[in-house]
Design a protein around this motif. Structure first.
Motif, short mmCIF file in Angstrom:
data_model
loop_
_atom_site.label_atom_id
_atom_site.label_comp_id
_atom_site.label_asym_id
_atom_site.label_seq_id
_atom_site.Cartn_x
_atom_site.Cartn_y
_atom_site.Cartn_z
N SER A 192 16.78 8.87 5.17
CA SER A 192 16.94 7.44 5.41
C SER A 192 15.59 6.77 5.67
CB SER A 192 17.89 7.19 6.58
OG SER A 192 17.39 7.81 7.76
N GLU A 193 14.70 7.46 6.36
CA GLU A 193 13.35 6.92 6.61
C GLU A 193 12.56 6.84 5.32
OE1 GLU A 193 12.46 8.52 11.11
OE2 GLU A 193 12.26 9.94 9.47
N ILE A 226 10.39 3.86 0.45
CA ILE A 226 10.51 3.66 -1.00
C ILE A 226 10.78 2.18 -1.30
CG2 ILE A 226 12.02 4.14 -2.98
CD1 ILE A 226 12.25 7.03 -1.79
N ARG A 227 11.70 1.57 -0.57
CA ARG A 227 11.99 0.15 -0.77
C ARG A 227 10.78 -0.72 -0.43
NH1 ARG A 227 16.70 1.93 1.47
NH2 ARG A 227 16.20 1.13 3.55
N GLN A 228 10.08 -0.38 0.64
CA GLN A 228 8.88 -1.14 1.03
C GLN A 228 7.80 -1.05 -0.04
OE1 GLN A 228 7.87 0.49 4.85
NE2 GLN A 228 9.44 -0.68 5.91
N ALA A 229 7.77 0.04 -0.79
CA ALA A 229 6.78 0.22 -1.86
C ALA A 229 7.26 -0.39 -3.17
CB ALA A 229 6.48 1.70 -2.05
N ASP A 230 8.38 -1.12 -3.12
CA ASP A 230 8.97 -1.76 -4.29
C ASP A 230 9.33 -0.75 -5.38
OD1 ASP A 230 10.02 -4.01 -5.56
OD2 ASP A 230 8.18 -4.31 -6.73
N LEU A 231 9.86 0.39 -4.93
CA LEU A 231 10.37 1.41 -5.85
C LEU A 231 11.88 1.45 -5.74
CD1 LEU A 231 7.85 4.28 -5.03
CD2 LEU A 231 7.85 2.83 -7.07
N GLN A 232 12.50 2.05 -6.72
CA GLN A 232 13.95 2.22 -6.72
C GLN A 232 14.25 3.70 -6.55
OE1 GLN A 232 16.07 0.39 -9.96
NE2 GLN A 232 17.60 2.02 -9.95
N MET A 233 15.16 4.02 -5.62
CA MET A 233 15.57 5.41 -5.45
C MET A 233 16.65 5.72 -6.47
SD MET A 233 16.64 7.52 -2.08
CE MET A 233 18.36 7.13 -1.95
N MET A 272 15.09 16.45 -2.08
CA MET A 272 14.20 15.87 -3.10
C MET A 272 14.72 14.47 -3.41
SD MET A 272 13.79 19.02 -5.78
CE MET A 272 15.55 19.21 -6.06
N ILE A 273 13.80 13.55 -3.69
CA ILE A 273 14.17 12.20 -4.07
C ILE A 273 13.43 11.84 -5.35
CG2 ILE A 273 13.99 9.75 -3.47
CD1 ILE A 273 14.51 10.46 -0.61
N ALA A 274 14.17 11.29 -6.32
CA ALA A 274 13.56 10.80 -7.55
C ALA A 274 13.51 9.28 -7.46
CB ALA A 274 14.38 11.23 -8.76
N THR A 275 12.35 8.71 -7.79
CA THR A 275 12.19 7.26 -7.74
C THR A 275 11.60 6.75 -9.06
OG1 THR A 275 9.94 7.35 -6.87
CG2 THR A 275 11.72 7.31 -5.27
N SER A 276 11.69 5.44 -9.24
CA SER A 276 11.04 4.80 -10.38
C SER A 276 10.57 3.41 -9.95
CB SER A 276 12.01 4.70 -11.56
OG SER A 276 13.14 3.96 -11.20
N LYS A 277 9.66 2.86 -10.73
CA LYS A 277 9.17 1.51 -10.45
C LYS A 277 10.25 0.51 -10.76
CE LYS A 277 4.21 1.70 -11.14
NZ LYS A 277 3.11 1.13 -11.92
N ASN A 278 10.35 -0.52 -9.93
CA ASN A 278 11.26 -1.62 -10.24
C ASN A 278 10.65 -2.44 -11.37
OD1 ASN A 278 13.35 -1.23 -8.36
ND2 ASN A 278 12.07 -2.07 -6.74
N THR A 279 11.48 -2.89 -12.30
CA THR A 279 10.95 -3.69 -13.40
C THR A 279 11.42 -5.13 -13.32
OG1 THR A 279 12.82 -2.99 -14.76
CG2 THR A 279 10.75 -1.79 -14.99
#
Length: 82
Positions: free
Chosen positions: A36-37, A42-49, A75-82
């Motif tokens: 959760s932390e 991840i959200r603060q870095a403008d990424l999408q989980m 493990m968490i996979a993320t991507s850039k928000n577009t």
């Protein structure tokens, strides 16, 4: 959080001191980042989980497994928000 934290400490102790799978002192629960932390970072870095996956290890069969249990390893996979 208290019962889970004690359980997590027990897992680390078994891995480090009983089974000797890891060097003693490898884990410090105070430094453990909960999913959760990390999701918040991840959200603060403008990424999408994209995916959160738990990982377990059976030292007797030497088999790793992926599943829903994220209490110890994950493990968490993320991507850039577009």
């Amino acid at each position: 959080d208290q019962p889970r934290s004690r359980g997590l400490g027990d897992v680390y102790k078994r891995q480090e001191y009983v089974l000797r799978l890891l060097p003693k002192g490898t884990h410090d629960y105070k430094k453990f980042i909960k999913p959760s932390e990390l999701s918040q970072f991840i959200r603060q870095a403008d990424l999408q989980m994209n995916e959160l996956m738990g990982m377990t290890y059976n030292p007797f069969t030497e088999v790793y497994s992926l599943g829903r249990d994220t209490d110890v390893n994950y493990m968490i996979a993320t991507s850039k928000n577009t």
